[in-house]
Design a protein around this motif. Structure first.
Motif, short mmCIF file in Angstrom:
data_model
loop_
_atom_site.label_atom_id
_atom_site.label_comp_id
_atom_site.label_asym_id
_atom_site.label_seq_id
_atom_site.Cartn_x
_atom_site.Cartn_y
_atom_site.Cartn_z
N GLN A 97 1.50 4.06 16.52
CA GLN A 97 2.94 4.65 17.20
C GLN A 97 3.27 3.56 18.22
O GLN A 97 2.24 3.64 19.18
N ILE A 98 4.25 3.07 18.43
CA ILE A 98 4.62 2.15 19.67
C ILE A 98 5.76 2.97 20.50
O ILE A 98 6.83 3.49 19.93
N ALA A 99 5.40 2.92 21.76
CA ALA A 99 6.49 3.91 22.63
C ALA A 99 7.24 2.53 23.29
O ALA A 99 6.55 1.69 23.89
N GLY A 100 8.51 2.59 23.37
CA GLY A 100 9.38 1.58 23.99
C GLY A 100 10.06 2.21 25.01
O GLY A 100 11.07 3.21 24.65
N ASP A 101 10.30 1.57 26.12
CA ASP A 101 11.30 2.04 27.23
C ASP A 101 12.60 1.40 27.07
O ASP A 101 12.59 0.21 26.98
N HIS A 102 13.75 2.20 26.99
CA HIS A 102 15.10 1.59 26.86
C HIS A 102 15.87 1.55 28.05
O HIS A 102 15.72 2.52 29.07
N PRO A 103 16.12 0.49 28.45
CA PRO A 103 16.84 0.17 29.84
C PRO A 103 18.00 0.94 30.06
O PRO A 103 18.75 1.24 29.16
N ARG A 104 18.26 1.61 31.32
CA ARG A 104 19.31 2.30 31.69
C ARG A 104 19.21 3.50 30.83
O ARG A 104 20.72 3.94 30.79
N ARG A 105 18.55 4.06 30.36
CA ARG A 105 18.37 5.42 29.68
C ARG A 105 17.25 6.31 30.50
O ARG A 105 16.24 5.85 31.06
N LEU A 106 17.68 7.57 30.57
CA LEU A 106 16.64 8.77 31.17
C LEU A 106 15.39 9.04 30.30
O LEU A 106 14.38 9.32 30.58
N ILE A 107 15.70 8.75 28.97
CA ILE A 107 14.60 9.13 28.10
C ILE A 107 13.17 8.30 28.28
O ILE A 107 13.40 6.94 28.79
N PHE A 108 12.07 8.78 28.11
CA PHE A 108 10.86 8.33 28.44
C PHE A 108 10.61 7.24 27.82
O PHE A 108 9.78 6.14 28.01
N GLY A 109 11.25 7.11 26.56
CA GLY A 109 11.10 6.21 25.57
C GLY A 109 11.13 6.51 24.19
O GLY A 109 11.72 7.72 23.80
N GLU A 110 11.33 5.61 23.21
CA GLU A 110 11.41 6.02 21.85
C GLU A 110 10.03 5.48 21.16
O GLU A 110 9.44 4.65 21.67
N TYR A 111 9.89 6.31 19.94
CA TYR A 111 8.54 6.27 19.25
C TYR A 111 8.96 5.34 17.88
O TYR A 111 9.81 5.68 17.24
N TYR A 112 8.27 4.39 17.79
CA TYR A 112 8.49 3.25 16.58
C TYR A 112 6.94 3.64 15.79
O TYR A 112 5.96 3.07 16.37
N ASN A 113 7.33 3.87 14.59
CA ASN A 113 6.14 4.28 13.88
C ASN A 113 5.82 3.01 12.61
O ASN A 113 6.69 2.19 12.06
N PHE A 114 4.45 2.67 12.44
CA PHE A 114 4.08 1.54 11.65
C PHE A 114 2.88 2.15 10.97
O PHE A 114 2.17 2.95 11.35
N ASP A 115 2.63 1.49 9.63
CA ASP A 115 1.41 1.84 8.73
C ASP A 115 0.23 1.24 9.17
O ASP A 115 0.51 0.33 10.29
N ALA A 116 -0.81 1.25 8.74
CA ALA A 116 -1.89 0.53 9.14
C ALA A 116 -1.85 -0.91 9.02
O ALA A 116 -2.53 -1.69 9.74
#
Length: 435
Positions: free
Chosen positions: A280-299
């Motif tokens: 699971q990758i957490a990514g910060d979005h510029p100019r957004r208040l969300i702490f980030g989005e979670y991007y999911n990947f398999d093995a």
């Protein structure tokens, strides 16, 4: 027969009521004080371990090498259920891998450089987040204090209808405590939007876990993970069978190619080394208040989708926005400085509020010299205790018993203050004499 409590019973009850109010005020003061200092959490981490390797970025292959090296060092230990990779960002340009049993820094080539040593920063974080109480209990207490802050802000606003008209009115020092009340009211007005935001988000964060358990019990048959999945996405079904480590590098390369505008902050390996693992990758979005989005990947590093924190249901986006708004992790250093100043003002509001309350009781003939002395011990003992723990960090090292030092010093400061305290002359209101 009419039961009427004796005067001594009433007096003792009033004393107990006052002591409970003082305890609530003290905890709220500690939360505000620690939160003010915690605004610079990343800066404290860098100061604690200034020799840790730093880098603007690290290659996906170097991260993969680091993961493999750390997992190899864990052979013979209990299996790690979650492995966290902090990736370098502007506020904390370091790569750190944390498992269930250790935390280490990597250099730019992916080699294990040194253990992570930020014990004081984590002590400070725990003080603000749970008051060093056990997990769920501590978060619940702090969440209730957030609700108390919200209620005090709103009730104070309603109780003073002229508060905005007098927003910049400061009267001279007065024996009745008018000067102290003015500073309390003015700081409350100037920080009102901040106080409301901090109180609300603090209550949501602190009481979130309790709410999840209640919702899970009521609607999900006690399945807590199912409740979290509605906001943060589902986890893969566990499979404990042994398997090669996941391809973290492939997932990171996918993010670089398909989401170049997203600043990757964390990579989390769920159940690494098992057939049920995923990334699971957490990514910060510029100019957004969300702490980030979670991007999911398999093995194998194949993209499986995102959780929806950036573009999902409005409730998801709101939940993901609490953290930045509460801790001031947006807008860079200017916002951090503003949060620190506003936090300091809120801390002063907490301190002066109890002094005003004690002063009113004294003017009504209820003298509380021991309570006043105890409050003096809290007000001056807490920041002093923080300074003592910080000194212990650099004198004794990362393993110093910060929690024990802090609470022992604070308890000692309160005890000394109470023992040395004497009833103040009638009409005297200690803090007013200092202005």
């Amino acid at each position: 027969m009419k039961l009427v409590p004796s005067s001594s019973t009433v007096k003792n009850a009033l004393g107990a009521h006052a002591a409970i109010g003082l305890l609530a005020g003290a905890l709220l003061y500690l939360v505000c004080l620690s939160g003010t200092v915690l605004v610079f959490y990343q800066e404290w981490q860098r100061a604690e371990q200034s020799d840790a390797p730093e880098m603007a970025q690290i290659s996906p292959d170097a991260v993969q090498r680091g993961v493999e090296a750390v997992m190899a060092s864990e052979r013979g230990k209990p299996a790690t259920t979650h492995l966290y990779i902090h990736l370098p960002v502007a506020k904390l340009p370091r790569t750190t891998i944390t498992t269930d049993s250790q935390a280490v820094h990597l250099d730019a080539a992916g080699n294990v450089a040194s253990p992570e040593e930020n014990g004081w920063s984590e002590f400070l974080y725990a003080l603000h987040y749970t008051l060093h109480l056990p997990g769920l209990y501590g978060m619940t207490v702090v969440g209730v204090l957030g609700m108390l802050m919200l209620a005090l802000s709103l009730s104070g606003l309603i109780a003073h209808p002229k508060i905005f008209r007098d927003a910049f009115r400061l009267r001279a020092r007065h024996r009745g405590g008018v000067g102290l009340s003015d500073w309390h009211n003015r700081l409350s007005v100037w920080t009102l939007p901040f106080g409301l935001a901090i109180g609300l988000t603090g209550a949501v964060i602190g009481l979130g876990s309790v709410t999840v358990y209640v919702v899970a019990d009521r609607y999900y048959g006690g399945d807590v993970a199912a409740v979290y999945a509605t906001v943060f996405g589902k986890e893969a079904k566990p499979d404990p069978a042994k398997a090669p480590l996941p391809d973290v590098a492939a997932a990171l390369r996918y993010m670089q190619a398909h989401y170049p505008q997203v600043a990757v902050t964390y990579a989390t390996l769920h159940d690494p080394g098992t057939a049920g693992q995923h990334v699971q990758i957490a990514g910060d979005h510029p100019r957004r208040l969300i702490f980030g989005e979670y991007y999911n990947f398999d093995a194998e590093g194949r993209f499986e989708g995102s959780a929806g924190l950036a573009d999902g249901a409005i409730g998801q986006q709101a939940a993901a926005s609490n953290y930045k708004l509460h801790f001031g992790n947006f807008g860079g250093l200017p916002v951090k400085i503003a949060y620190a100043l506003f936090g300091l003002a809120l801390t002063v509001v907490c301190a002066t509020g109890v002094y005003i309350w004690l002063g009113k009781r004294q003017r009504r003939g209820v003298s509380e010299p021991r309570l006043r002395a105890a409050w003096n011990g809290v007000i001056w003992g807490a920041p002093a205790a923080l300074l003592v723990t910080l000194a212990a960090r650099f004198a004794l090292g990362n393993a110093a018993p910060f929690t024990t030092i802090f609470w022992s010093f604070l308890a000692g400061a309160i005890l000394v203050s109470v023992v040395r305290g004497r009833p103040a002359p009638r009409g005297s209101h200690g803090p007013d004499r200092l202005r």
